[in-house]
Write a protein that holds these residues in place. Structure first.
Motif, PDB file in Angstrom:
ATOM      1  N   THR A 114       0.840  -1.190   0.000  1.00 49.17           N
ATOM      2  CA  THR A 114       0.000   0.000   0.000  1.00 49.17           C
ATOM      3  C   THR A 114       0.879   1.246   0.000  1.00 49.17           C
ATOM      4  O   THR A 114       1.910   1.288   0.677  1.00 49.17           O
ATOM      5  N   VAL A 115       0.480   2.253  -0.759  1.00 49.54           N
ATOM      6  CA  VAL A 115       1.210   3.515  -0.777  1.00 49.54           C
ATOM      7  C   VAL A 115       1.141   4.139   0.607  1.00 49.54           C
ATOM      8  O   VAL A 115       0.065   4.234   1.210  1.00 49.54           O
ATOM      9  N   THR A 116       2.299   4.564   1.106  1.00 50.49           N
ATOM     10  CA  THR A 116       2.412   5.180   2.431  1.00 50.49           C
ATOM     11  C   THR A 116       3.290   6.427   2.330  1.00 50.49           C
ATOM     12  O   THR A 116       3.950   6.638   1.295  1.00 50.49           O
ATOM     13  N   PRO A 117       3.361   7.215   3.401  1.00 47.98           N
ATOM     14  CA  PRO A 117       4.287   8.350   3.388  1.00 47.98           C
ATOM     15  C   PRO A 117       5.749   7.930   3.184  1.00 47.98           C
ATOM     16  O   PRO A 117       6.558   8.722   2.720  1.00 47.98           O
ATOM     17  N   GLY A 118       6.065   6.682   3.473  1.00 50.23           N
ATOM     18  CA  GLY A 118       7.438   6.216   3.338  1.00 50.23           C
ATOM     19  C   GLY A 118       7.817   5.651   1.986  1.00 50.23           C
ATOM     20  O   GLY A 118       8.997   5.421   1.729  1.00 50.23           O
ATOM     21  N   ASN A 119       6.841   5.422   1.094  1.00 48.90           N
ATOM     22  CA  ASN A 119       7.214   4.784  -0.179  1.00 48.90           C
ATOM     23  C   ASN A 119       6.673   5.470  -1.433  1.00 48.90           C
ATOM     24  O   ASN A 119       6.861   4.957  -2.533  1.00 48.90           O
ATOM     25  N   TRP A 120       6.026   6.593  -1.323  1.00 51.51           N
ATOM     26  CA  TRP A 120       5.382   7.182  -2.492  1.00 51.51           C
ATOM     27  C   TRP A 120       6.329   7.990  -3.374  1.00 51.51           C
ATOM     28  O   TRP A 120       6.030   8.245  -4.532  1.00 51.51           O
ATOM     29  N   ARG A 121       7.476   8.368  -2.885  1.00 55.84           N
ATOM     30  CA  ARG A 121       8.398   9.206  -3.659  1.00 55.84           C
ATOM     31  C   ARG A 121       9.402   8.367  -4.436  1.00 55.84           C
ATOM     32  O   ARG A 121      10.579   8.355  -4.135  1.00 55.84           O
ATOM     33  N   VAL A 122       8.935   7.685  -5.435  1.00 56.86           N
ATOM     34  CA  VAL A 122       9.800   6.858  -6.259  1.00 56.86           C
ATOM     35  C   VAL A 122      10.005   7.562  -7.596  1.00 56.86           C
ATOM     36  O   VAL A 122       9.064   8.097  -8.178  1.00 56.86           O
ATOM     37  N   ASP A 123      11.221   7.554  -8.083  1.00 59.75           N
ATOM     38  CA  ASP A 123      11.543   8.204  -9.349  1.00 59.75           C
ATOM     39  C   ASP A 123      11.324   7.230 -10.502  1.00 59.75           C
ATOM     40  O   ASP A 123      12.265   6.679 -11.067  1.00 59.75           O
ATOM     41  N   PHE A 124      10.052   7.005 -10.819  1.00 56.67           N
ATOM     42  CA  PHE A 124       9.722   6.107 -11.917  1.00 56.67           C
ATOM     43  C   PHE A 124       9.951   6.802 -13.251  1.00 56.67           C
ATOM     44  O   PHE A 124       9.841   8.018 -13.352  1.00 56.67           O
ATOM     45  N   GLN A 125      10.220   6.003 -14.278  1.00 56.08           N
ATOM     46  CA  GLN A 125      10.443   6.526 -15.616  1.00 56.08           C
ATOM     47  C   GLN A 125       9.405   5.961 -16.576  1.00 56.08           C
ATOM     48  O   GLN A 125       8.999   4.807 -16.459  1.00 56.08           O
ATOM     49  N   LEU A 126       9.005   6.797 -17.516  1.00 52.60           N
ATOM     50  CA  LEU A 126       7.995   6.434 -18.506  1.00 52.60           C
ATOM     51  C   LEU A 126       8.586   6.631 -19.897  1.00 52.60           C
ATOM     52  O   LEU A 126       9.266   7.628 -20.147  1.00 52.60           O
ATOM     53  N   LYS A 127       8.334   5.663 -20.788  1.00 47.97           N
ATOM     54  CA  LYS A 127       8.775   5.820 -22.163  1.00 47.97           C
ATOM     55  C   LYS A 127       7.954   6.917 -22.831  1.00 47.97           C
ATOM     56  O   LYS A 127       6.748   7.015 -22.618  1.00 47.97           O
ATOM     57  N   LYS A 128       8.611   7.723 -23.638  1.00 47.78           N
ATOM     58  CA  LYS A 128       7.942   8.832 -24.336  1.00 47.78           C
ATOM     59  C   LYS A 128       6.709   8.345 -25.100  1.00 47.78           C
ATOM     60  O   LYS A 128       5.650   8.963 -25.050  1.00 47.78           O
ATOM     61  N   GLU A 129       6.830   7.199 -25.791  1.00 49.01           N
ATOM     62  CA  GLU A 129       5.727   6.699 -26.607  1.00 49.01           C
ATOM     63  C   GLU A 129       4.555   6.179 -25.776  1.00 49.01           C
ATOM     64  O   GLU A 129       3.493   5.893 -26.310  1.00 49.01           O
TER      65      GLU A 129
END
Length: 144
Positions: free
Chosen positions: A6-21
């Motif tokens: 579950t998203v919590t104050p301790g794990n929500w700041r992740v630097d995810f990457q998305l493909k442009k397309e």
């Protein structure tokens, strides 16, 4: 091993990457969190998807009481981790959470025209097409 937290104050700041397309097909993680907040009164559940200890994506669902169903509204796998089966396994786990909850016996989702990988994955999970619902957005349903 893929698992959901579950998203919590301790794990929500992740630097995810998305493909442009893929930008036209999925929400960013920030968008998923905003949607989870907006649907909090509809029982929204937001998760960080992990492969062992590494965060690899996010998912979200909420109640869709009007249709007596859940809406599987978001599934996001970071571009660095796509093509490894993480998305389908995470989706299975999210669907299991809905089924275990047991309030509804149906799940709806939609995908954007052109997102063939998503359509194929959802079909593998047992979703059936219900046709176009909005300009370029297609509805699918699965029953437990």
């Amino acid at each position: 091993m893929i698992h959901l937290e579950t998203v919590t104050p301790g794990n929500w700041r992740v630097d995810f990457q998305l493909k442009k397309e893929q930008e036209d097909f999925v929400f960013s993680p920030t968008g998923i969190l905003a949607q989870a907040w907006a649907y909090r009164e509809e029982g929204s559940q937001a998760f960080v998807i992990y492969n062992d200890e590494e965060p690899v994506g996010m998912a979200m669902y909420h109640d869709f009481a009007e249709w007596e169903a859940y809406e599987f509204s978001q599934l996001f796998i970071d571009s660095r981790y796509q093509g490894k089966g993480f998305g389908i396994e995470a989706a299975r786990q999210v669907l299991q959470k809905m089924e275990d909850d047991g309030r509804y016996r149906k799940v709806y989702l939609s995908y954007i025209k052109g997102d063939e990988p998503a359509r194929k994955m959802y079909e593998k999970l047992g979703f059936v097409s219900k046709g176009e619902i909005d300009e370029g957005e297609f509805l699918m349903v699965k029953e437990f």
